[in-house]
Each structure stands twice: as structure tokens, then as C-alpha cells.
Design an enzyme around this catalytic site. Sequence first.
Site, PDB file in Angstrom:
ATOM      1  CD1 TRP A 181       1.876-115.943 -59.155  1.00 20.08           C
ATOM      2  CD2 TRP A 181      -0.267-116.103 -58.549  1.00 20.08           C
ATOM      3  NE1 TRP A 181       1.763-115.446 -57.878  1.00 20.08           N
ATOM      4  CE2 TRP A 181       0.458-115.531 -57.482  1.00 20.08           C
ATOM      5  CE3 TRP A 181      -1.638-116.297 -58.402  1.00 20.08           C
ATOM      6  CZ2 TRP A 181      -0.151-115.168 -56.285  1.00 20.08           C
ATOM      7  CZ3 TRP A 181      -2.245-115.936 -57.203  1.00 20.08           C
ATOM      8  CH2 TRP A 181      -1.500-115.376 -56.166  1.00 20.08           C
ATOM      9  CG  HIS A 182      -4.521-118.371 -59.593  1.00 25.99           C
ATOM     10  ND1 HIS A 182      -4.329-117.344 -60.486  1.00 25.99           N
ATOM     11  CD2 HIS A 182      -5.216-117.836 -58.554  1.00 25.99           C
ATOM     12  CE1 HIS A 182      -4.896-116.241 -60.020  1.00 25.99           C
ATOM     13  NE2 HIS A 182      -5.429-116.504 -58.852  1.00 25.99           N
ATOM     14  N   GLY A 183      -1.664-122.113 -59.963  1.00 29.29           N
ATOM     15  CA  GLY A 183      -1.407-123.513 -59.691  1.00 29.29           C
ATOM     16  C   GLY A 183      -0.780-124.225 -60.870  1.00 29.29           C
TER      17      GLY A 183
END
Length: 458
Positions: free
Chosen positions: A312-314
Site C-alpha cells: 500500500w505504501h509503494g
Amino acid sequence: MLFTSISFLYYFLPVVIAFYFIVPKKLKNVVLFIASMVFYFYGEPKYVFFMLVEILVAYIGAILIDKYKKKRLLVVTVLIHIGLLCIFKYTDFAISNVNGIFGINLSLLRIALPIGISFYTFQILSYVIDVYKEKVNVQKSFLKLATYVSLFPQLIAGPIVRYETIAEELDNRKHSFNNFSYGVRRFTIGLAKKVLIANMLGELCNQFTNTDEKSVLFYWIFAISYMLQIYFDFSAYSDMAIGLGRIFGFHFLENFDYPYISKSITEFWRRWHISLSSWFRDYVYIPLGGNREGIKKQIRNILIVWGLTGIWHGASWNFVIWGLLFGVILIIEKMFLGKYLDKWPSFFKRIYVLLIVMISFVIFNAENMGEAWRNIIGLFGINRESLINSYTLYYLRSYQVILIVALIGATPLLKNIILKLKKNEKINKIINILEPICGVITAYLVDNSYNPFLYFRF
């Protein structure tokens, strides 16, 4: 448009506040919606319409879900939003991995990532899922749903505000001088944390990244500085979002609770990015079965949740590894380490947490795992740099004050001292006078340089 920009502080926000409090109650959501569209258009003109399409899909999907109570309608609506997020965020990541695995050379699409898409997609998902579960009533007004999703205080970097949190306030929220003053004070605190602490720590981290004159001590300074920077950067945005929300009558939930005083990684994730960790708990971990179906499935569920948290963060393997690292540590704590941690002195428990979090953020910050590995082994002198050099001492002396301030500010110590001082009526009056003055001084330190919040890229 950044909260720390002159255009936001001195033009956009005063105009929005003025219009908002001038218009009658029935038009306040209209003002907020238009303001949010202008706010997003300023930074992402072409993606305003894309966000409106996503809101329209959620609006129609939720109405159909509420009317027919069919799970397949929920699945279709959820898949549309997740699919759009994946297309924009993970297409090039997937192509790169296919190229690497099969030795081919497919061209990357290089699709620009809409700012804040990870945050507003999760807000939309929580809304339609809660409608299906009948936790919230379906919103029949497109304007109100659009206002909820696009609300500019938390649109592009959270916190992830669930519909149930502000459903009542979309229709009926109270405005008062106390709410307004609290909102201004909270916004000012966030602004100061960003401009005076996070940005300066970012400068120090950049000095480390750009130099070839590294030392073992500089690796440690960098790792500690980045760990502090990302906390002050993201918690500052949350403070400003919560403050702005309160100005307009909304009560957003807290997103940070001094995570660096935690005594276990389990506790750390109850205090860090609370809106995200609780979202994955309620919408992924528990639906998968949580800890109700035996230890093997619990381990599976934890790894799924933390793999998703990482990605989700990258769109990069270092984020996946970062997430899975926490997943593995949480499993270890739940399986057996937790009972031993309880017997450790508080000091050692906190050191244990800080070391793991520090190394995890070295992975988080890196462009790739090669860079992450070099920075990790550099902490232990394996890169064969000197223990210390004059370059390191120069920057340590230059930034020692901000490092000390950041270390103290990451604990409740300063807050507790101020609360105790405020019990004295005379001192409380002085503090109340100084707070807005400090806010004005901080605002004057803002310039038009590019200093985005770290979480904008997610």
C-alpha cells in the site's frame, strides 16, 4: 497545494474560512466541496474528474447495495475501486517484474499517480463495505458523499477518515469558538512540527545521501534522523488535518499516539498511523478470520495484512519487505517473545522497539534493497568507512539542537510539562498569548520551496 505553502496559508484558507462562516448552514457543504475541488485541481487538474468518477461509482454502488443486499454488488464495487488503484499505482511495478522474470523488455506505461489515491480509495471502500454490513446508512446525497471523500484537510495524506466517524457531522455539526480556537492551535502545532523540525531533519538526511564522506556515526545519525523526520512529517500533517477539520466542525480521530515510547512492536502499531492499521484490522484481518481459526491461519492472515500494508505504501519490493518484516516480528511477539518482553525492564523494551523501527525505516526510505542493505550494514561498520570523520562532526554540531528537540518532542514529556504549567492561571494566560505568536512566526518561515509531505507519494 501544500498546507505549508504561502498560497494555502495566506490566500486559499482565509478565503474558504470566510465564505464558509458567511453562508447559511445548508450551503456549508457546498463551500467545502467546491473548496476541495479547487484544492485538488491546483495540484492535479486532470485527476479531479477521475476522483469524481470514483465517487460516482461509490455513490451508485452503495445505493444498489443498500437496496438489493447482494454481495456480488459489493464485490463489483470494491473490485472497481481496487482495480483503478492497482492500474495507477502498480502497473509499472508489475511490468518491471515480468521483464525481470522472463528477460523481456516491455515498455513501462509511466502513468502518473493521482495524489492521495491510496487514502481516498480506502475511505470509499470503508463506506461501501459498511453500507453492506448495515453499520452506516447509505448516503442519498451525492454532494455529501463527495464532500466526505474529497474533504481537503485529509484528502491527500490522511488520516483515513471512515464515513461512520463523520456521517452525523455531514448533516449536523456544531461550530463554536472553542472548536475554532482548538483547530487553529492544533493546525499551528502541526505547521511548526513540519517546518521547524521535519524539514530540517530532511535537510540532514539529504546531506547524508548526497555525500561520499560517510562514517559509521553518520549512518546512525541518518537512521535516527529519518526515523524522527517521518514521524514529525506525517504526524504534522495529521495534526493540521485534525485542526482544519475541527475548524469546520468535524472531529477526525487521532492518528498518532507517541509511537516511539512503545514497549513492543505490537504496541507500536497501535500508536503509529492508527487509521491505517485499524483499517487493515477491520476490513482485511478480521474478515480473513483473524485469530479465530487456529495458529496457522492466524499466521497466514498476519502475513497477508502486512504484505498488503507494505505494498500500500509503494510499488517497490522494499515496501513489501518492510511490511513483511513487521508481520514476522508481530508473529514472533504473539507466539512466544511477548511473554519474555513483559519481564524486561521498560528501558530495554523501548530500545528493542526503536532499533527495529529504525532499521525498518532505513528499508522504507531506500530506492531499492541494495541501497537499504548498504545503509543497514553501514550502521555496524561493515562498509569499511571510518568510525567518525570531520564531515560527520560538522553536521552533528550543526544539527545537534534540532536532534535534541526532535528526540524530546517525540515523547509526551513536553506536552505533559505544558499541561502542568497551564494549571497555573497566570502561566496559562502567557501560553495562550505565545501560541498564536509562535504560529505567525512559523508561518513567516514558510517559503515557496518544494517541501512536500513524505506520505504524498502514497
